[in-house]
Design a protein around this motif. Structure first.
Motif, PDB file in Angstrom:
ATOM      1  N   ALA A   1       0.834  -1.212   0.000  1.00 42.73           N
ATOM      2  CA  ALA A   1       0.000   0.000   0.000  1.00 42.73           C
ATOM      3  C   ALA A   1       0.869   1.264   0.000  1.00 42.73           C
ATOM      4  O   ALA A   1       0.600   2.209  -0.750  1.00 42.73           O
ATOM      5  N   PHE A   2       1.906   1.274   0.819  1.00 39.83           N
ATOM      6  CA  PHE A   2       2.779   2.457   0.860  1.00 39.83           C
ATOM      7  C   PHE A   2       3.537   2.621  -0.464  1.00 39.83           C
ATOM      8  O   PHE A   2       3.675   3.740  -0.961  1.00 39.83           O
ATOM      9  N   ASP A   3       3.997   1.497  -1.008  1.00 34.39           N
ATOM     10  CA  ASP A   3       4.692   1.576  -2.300  1.00 34.39           C
ATOM     11  C   ASP A   3       3.753   2.106  -3.387  1.00 34.39           C
ATOM     12  O   ASP A   3       4.117   2.985  -4.167  1.00 34.39           O
ATOM     13  N   LEU A   4       2.539   1.556  -3.405  1.00 35.42           N
ATOM     14  CA  LEU A   4       1.550   1.955  -4.413  1.00 35.42           C
ATOM     15  C   LEU A   4       1.233   3.443  -4.276  1.00 35.42           C
ATOM     16  O   LEU A   4       1.161   4.181  -5.272  1.00 35.42           O
ATOM     17  N   SER A   5       1.064   3.878  -3.033  1.00 37.10           N
ATOM     18  CA  SER A   5       0.741   5.277  -2.767  1.00 37.10           C
ATOM     19  C   SER A   5       1.821   6.195  -3.336  1.00 37.10           C
ATOM     20  O   SER A   5       1.524   7.202  -3.984  1.00 37.10           O
ATOM     21  N   GLU A   6       3.073   5.821  -3.116  1.00 34.15           N
ATOM     22  CA  GLU A   6       4.167   6.676  -3.596  1.00 34.15           C
ATOM     23  C   GLU A   6       4.332   6.569  -5.115  1.00 34.15           C
ATOM     24  O   GLU A   6       4.614   7.554  -5.786  1.00 34.15           O
ATOM     25  N   ARG A   7       4.119   5.362  -5.628  1.00 32.13           N
ATOM     26  CA  ARG A   7       4.304   5.146  -7.068  1.00 32.13           C
ATOM     27  C   ARG A   7       3.246   5.887  -7.874  1.00 32.13           C
ATOM     28  O   ARG A   7       3.530   6.472  -8.911  1.00 32.13           O
ATOM     29  N   LEU A   8       1.979   5.868  -7.393  1.00 31.17           N
ATOM     30  CA  LEU A   8       0.890   6.476  -8.158  1.00 31.17           C
ATOM     31  C   LEU A   8       0.475   7.841  -7.609  1.00 31.17           C
ATOM     32  O   LEU A   8      -0.513   8.415  -8.063  1.00 31.17           O
ATOM     33  N   ASN A   9       1.224   8.333  -6.622  1.00 25.44           N
ATOM     34  CA  ASN A   9       0.951   9.675  -6.090  1.00 25.44           C
ATOM     35  C   ASN A   9      -0.473   9.819  -5.594  1.00 25.44           C
ATOM     36  O   ASN A   9      -1.178  10.771  -5.925  1.00 25.44           O
ATOM     37  N   ILE A  10      -0.903   8.850  -4.767  1.00 21.65           N
ATOM     38  CA  ILE A  10      -2.282   8.895  -4.270  1.00 21.65           C
ATOM     39  C   ILE A  10      -2.370   8.171  -2.927  1.00 21.65           C
ATOM     40  O   ILE A  10      -1.677   7.183  -2.725  1.00 21.65           O
ATOM     41  N   PRO A  11      -3.198   8.664  -2.002  1.00 25.00           N
ATOM     42  CA  PRO A  11      -3.397   7.890  -0.766  1.00 25.00           C
ATOM     43  C   PRO A  11      -4.098   6.564  -1.081  1.00 25.00           C
ATOM     44  O   PRO A  11      -4.769   6.442  -2.114  1.00 25.00           O
TER      45      PRO A  11
ATOM     46  N   ASN B   1      -4.541  19.420 -10.620  1.00 20.45           N
ATOM     47  CA  ASN B   1      -4.322  18.180  -9.872  1.00 20.45           C
ATOM     48  C   ASN B   1      -5.417  17.146 -10.159  1.00 20.45           C
ATOM     49  O   ASN B   1      -5.143  15.953 -10.270  1.00 20.45           O
ATOM     50  N   TYR B   2      -6.651  17.634 -10.255  1.00 16.27           N
ATOM     51  CA  TYR B   2      -7.755  16.710 -10.472  1.00 16.27           C
ATOM     52  C   TYR B   2      -7.625  16.032 -11.832  1.00 16.27           C
ATOM     53  O   TYR B   2      -7.867  14.841 -11.974  1.00 16.27           O
ATOM     54  N   LYS B   3      -7.194  16.792 -12.837  1.00 14.28           N
ATOM     55  CA  LYS B   3      -6.967  16.202 -14.162  1.00 14.28           C
ATOM     56  C   LYS B   3      -5.886  15.125 -14.077  1.00 14.28           C
ATOM     57  O   LYS B   3      -5.981  14.081 -14.716  1.00 14.28           O
ATOM     58  N   MET B   4      -4.851  15.401 -13.257  1.00 11.23           N
ATOM     59  CA  MET B   4      -3.792  14.411 -13.098  1.00 11.23           C
ATOM     60  C   MET B   4      -4.341  13.136 -12.472  1.00 11.23           C
ATOM     61  O   MET B   4      -3.999  12.030 -12.873  1.00 11.23           O
TER      62      MET B   4
ATOM     63  N   ASN C   1      -4.545   9.481 -14.111  1.00  7.90           N
ATOM     64  CA  ASN C   1      -3.896   8.378 -13.402  1.00  7.90           C
ATOM     65  C   ASN C   1      -4.787   7.144 -13.300  1.00  7.90           C
ATOM     66  O   ASN C   1      -4.314   6.044 -13.032  1.00  7.90           O
ATOM     67  N   TRP C   2      -6.090   7.375 -13.444  1.00  2.63           N
ATOM     68  CA  TRP C   2      -7.057   6.306 -13.161  1.00  2.63           C
ATOM     69  C   TRP C   2      -6.791   5.005 -13.934  1.00  2.63           C
ATOM     70  O   TRP C   2      -6.846   3.916 -13.355  1.00  2.63           O
ATOM     71  N   PRO C   3      -6.481   5.082 -15.242  1.00  2.00           N
ATOM     72  CA  PRO C   3      -6.192   3.823 -15.948  1.00  2.00           C
ATOM     73  C   PRO C   3      -5.035   3.041 -15.316  1.00  2.00           C
ATOM     74  O   PRO C   3      -5.066   1.808 -15.282  1.00  2.00           O
ATOM     75  N   LEU C   4      -4.040   3.752 -14.802  1.00  2.00           N
ATOM     76  CA  LEU C   4      -2.929   3.067 -14.131  1.00  2.00           C
ATOM     77  C   LEU C   4      -3.404   2.387 -12.851  1.00  2.00           C
ATOM     78  O   LEU C   4      -2.982   1.273 -12.517  1.00  2.00           O
ATOM     79  N   ILE C   5      -4.294   3.095 -12.125  1.00  2.09           N
ATOM     80  CA  ILE C   5      -4.829   2.534 -10.883  1.00  2.09           C
ATOM     81  C   ILE C   5      -5.658   1.286 -11.196  1.00  2.09           C
ATOM     82  O   ILE C   5      -5.585   0.279 -10.506  1.00  2.09           O
ATOM     83  N   GLU C   6      -6.414   1.360 -12.284  1.00  2.00           N
ATOM     84  CA  GLU C   6      -7.208   0.199 -12.713  1.00  2.00           C
ATOM     85  C   GLU C   6      -6.305  -0.962 -13.116  1.00  2.00           C
ATOM     86  O   GLU C   6      -6.541  -2.112 -12.755  1.00  2.00           O
ATOM     87  N   GLN C   7      -5.262  -0.638 -13.853  1.00  7.00           N
ATOM     88  CA  GLN C   7      -4.319  -1.656 -14.322  1.00  7.00           C
ATOM     89  C   GLN C   7      -3.682  -2.382 -13.136  1.00  7.00           C
ATOM     90  O   GLN C   7      -3.509  -3.599 -13.136  1.00  7.00           O
TER      91      GLN C   7
END
Lengths: 538, 196
Positions: free
Chosen positions: A149-159, A206-209, A213-219
């Motif tokens: 979870a921490f890695d994912l958060s940092e990798r995708l810039n999202i909590p 930021n919201y556009k970013m 990012n969403w497709p990456l989160i889905e992937q």
């Protein structure tokens, strides 16, 4: 490699510590409390290597965690599901700011409402904020997921939101821990100094970013390994099981082999490709979710014109309540063996205030003071004292959310209720009562606020209360008149005196604060036992 | 090997302690363990229960399916009966006979005992009296653990190790008291089993 027997809650805390956590903040709430208790007891916290603290409420907890993330370190905020409502503002916006250091929010849901006022499903909050959600299947996965979870958060810039439910939170199992824990991140402010400045122009960017990012989160949900397509030979049925519902499914098959194809989901957004593959290859579908029928609803859609989908929406499984292996057996049309009939002699044994509890004396005094006024005058709050709603007291008329006693009393007084009494605990008062009290003071609303001060957060097991030692100062500072703040000693001996003081304040046309103060009997006994044990040792 | 146990009692009676002893003893013997507990509001004088599952194979569900419970351990007789429908009809109900009465409509005690005696395999012992003889009524929960031990498929020494580990910080007296309580409960259960 060391194997520990841990509650699900404790596995989360240990997993976070081993993943390089710098700080954890929380307000206690069943079933999430033991995460932070474990972290506070850890040697890392005692040595000052990590910060582990109780906070005034869930909002302040999450905001502090966002601050840690801002400074480049890994942080966590933990709460029960309804606590996430309190923290909803920073929660939603933290998805827009993104993170610097990894940020994980844990929300512990309570289906069947074992110790809560609703059974809302936090996964919806994840979808709402457009955040990845993790829902561990067992204690080991809860531990393993923290580093991910921490890695994912940092990798995708999202909590990242971690959602658990009561059964996992409060069940123990062996957990294999890593032999070497990760170093904490080094201190470092965000590269973009305006990342956390959500002025409209920056928020729009930021919201556009986030959307991009969403497709990456889905992937990530397709490849992380926490979601799994398990093929089966019998295509008459396909099963989707989320979180711990998968365990109840497995429990129903000998040798733990399921003949049907199964998609096991522990990471959201749900893996679209896996679900499509399942949908295309089976005749009908059964969806097992611990919580609301979230995936079921989405898969059915508004028109429900596709294949037959069984779950909570069509009545195959009850729409409310937590799951168990027997409920799943019924949903699978399995034979359930005859069991012994329940015994008629067994009667219910609801929770009650402990013998010697100071709230007992406080309610006895309050009830007598209100004898003339009759029923319906007391707006209460969340804590042990909510049990005053039951026999033998029948003393309170509401329990809605943290802090609502004072504000509801204000509203009821505005509408004509007199006397209008609020009953709130000391810890709940500093959680969410102070701001409502200020409203009443500003408008000189005639209410009588009873702050039951037992010096602790009792219901969740006796965590320190931020109100201890400063209640009168807080009330004075907010603007309560000195002459209308009374500290009572809630014991039998002073009963008549206490009744008289309460009654007198009903007549005051402004805000009165009455503070019955006596230590919680549970923490008192624990303290005395501890002293005795110390003496015996020396 | 698989043993599914429900422990029933009232908040504060110490079912979490005996649950922890059994869990620790089982892990000591290399078994998989899952132990679901009740925390929060019910702990305030309400009924509490724990699902405890031990197995040589991986355990999936934290909760035991209806009708599959091998042993109900009651530290209070009505609370043992509360979980009767969960019991495998061939399983054992092992309970303390001393009631915990904190409600006004507690049933007639003889009716409660009659219901316990209807269960084919049951042990009904006065754990409070036995605990008092051993040294302290507070050890009645561990007397019940001893009484259930013949059915748990865990060797006695593993329980003693677990008691040492869990009560060690409270001093040798407390450890010895609990070992004595365990042995007394075990002996009492043996008498019942032999008389069958």
């Amino acid at each position: 490699m060391q194997k520990l027997v841990l509650l699900g809650d404790e596995a989360i805390a240990q997993g976070a510590i081993d993943a390089g956590l710098t700080a954890i903040y929380a307000y206690p709430g069943t079933p999430s409390t033991e995460i932070t208790e474990y972290a506070i007891r850890s040697k890392e916290a005692r040595n000052g290597q990590i910060t582990a603290q109780w906070t005034a409420n869930e909002k302040t907890a999450l905001e502090a965690a966002i601050g840690v993330s801002y400074a480049g370190k890994r942080a966590m905020a933990c709460m029960k599901h309804v606590g996430l409502n309190v923290a909803a503002d920073p929660f939603m916006n933290s998805a827009i700011t993104g993170v610097n250091g990894g940020l994980v929010i844990v929300s512990a849901d309570d289906p069947s409402m074992h110790s809560s006022q609703n059974e809302q499903d936090s996964r919806f909050f994840g979808k709402f904020a457009q955040m990845p959600v993790l829902e561990p299947v067992n204690q080991q996965e809860a531990y393993d997921m923290m580093a991910y979870a921490f890695d994912l958060s940092e990798r995708l810039n999202i909590p990242v939101l971690m959602r658990i439910t009561t059964r996992l939170a409060h069940s123990r199992a062996g957990v294999q821990c890593v032999s070497e824990k990760r170093q904490q991140n080094s201190f470092g402010l965000p590269k973009d100094s305006r990342q956390f400045v959500l002025l409209p122009s920056i928020a729009r960017r930021n919201y556009k970013m986030l959307l991009n990012n969403w497709p990456l989160i889905e992937q990530e949900s397709e490849i992380s390994g926490f979601n799994e397509y398990i093929d089966g030979t019998d295509k008459s049925l396909g099963i989707i099981a989320t979180g711990i519902a998968f365990n109840y499914l497995m429990e129903n098959f000998e040798n733990r082999v399921i003949p049907f194809p199964v998609v096991r989901i522990s990471q959201y957004p749900e893996p679209t490709e896996m679900i499509r593959k399942l949908y295309d290859s089976v005749d009908k579908i059964l969806i097992l979710e611990e919580g609301y029928p979230m995936i079921e609803d989405r898969l059915k859609g508004t028109l429900n014109t596709g294949k037959t989908i069984h779950g909570r929406l069509d009545g195959t499984i009850s729409r409310d309540g937590e799951l168990n292996p027997t409920i799943i057996a019924k949903a699978l049309n399995k034979h359930i063996p005859e069991t012994l009939p329940p015994s008629d002699v067994v009667v219910s044994r609801p929770p009650a205030l402990c013998a010697g509890c100071p709230h007992i004396d406080s309610y006895n005094a309050l009830n007598e003071a209100l004898a003339e006024a009759g029923q319906g005058h007391v707006l209460a709050d969340i804590g042990c004292y909510t049990l005053g709603a039951l026999e033998p007291f029948m003393a309170v008329n509401s329990c809605v959310d943290m802090g609502a006693s004072i504000t509801m009393a204000k509203g009821a007084a505005d509408a004509g209720l007199h006397p209008a009494v609020a009953v709130i605990g000391d810890s709940t008062f500093t959680h969410s009562g102070m701001t409502g009290l200020l409203d009443a003071i500003i408008h000189q609303t005639p209410i009588t606020v009873v702050i039951l001060d037992n010096g602790t957060t009792g219901m969740t097991g006796g965590q320190p209360s931020e109100a201890t030692g400063r209640l009168e100062d807080i009330c004075l500072g907010l603007g309560v008149e000195k002459d209308h703040i009374h500290v009572l000693n809630p014991i039998k001996k002073y009963h008549d005196e206490n009744v008289a003081i309460i009654k007198k304040e009903f007549d005051y046309q402004g805000v009165s604060v009455i503070i019955p103060r006596r230590e919680c009997i549970v923490t008192l006994n624990a303290r005395l036992r501890h002293i005795k044990a110390q003496k015996a040792k020396s | 090997m698989k043993t599914d146990i429900i422990l029933g009692g009232v908040g504060g009676q110490g079912i979490l302690s005996i649950s922890a002893i059994i869990g620790t003893a089982a892990v000591e013997k290399g078994l998989y363990v899952k132990q679901a507990e009740v925390h929060g509001m019910s702990q305030r004088g309400g009924d509490v229960m724990s699902n405890l599952r031990l197995s040589s194979e991986i355990i999936y569900s934290d909760l035991i399916p209806k009708g599959q419970v091998d042993i109900i351990i009651g530290v209070e007789p009505m609370e043992a009966l509360r979980h009767k429908a969960m019991l495998n009809p061939e399983g054992w109900l092992v309970t303390n006979s001393t009631p915990f009465i904190n409600i006004t409509n507690y049933p007639e005690l003889e009716d409660v005992y009659a219901e316990v005696r209807k269960i084919k395999n049951h042990i009904l012992i006065d754990a409070d009296a036995i605990a008092k003889q051993v040294g302290s009524v507070r050890a009645s929960n561990v007397v019940m653990l001893g009484a259930a031990a013949p059915f748990l498929n865990i060797p006695e020494d593993a329980f003693f190790t677990a008691i040492q580990r869990i009560f060690g910080s409270k001093g040798e007296d407390v450890v010895q008291l609990n070992i004595d309580a365990f042995k007394a409960g075990f002996a009492e259960a043996q008498k019942v089993i032999e008389s069958k």
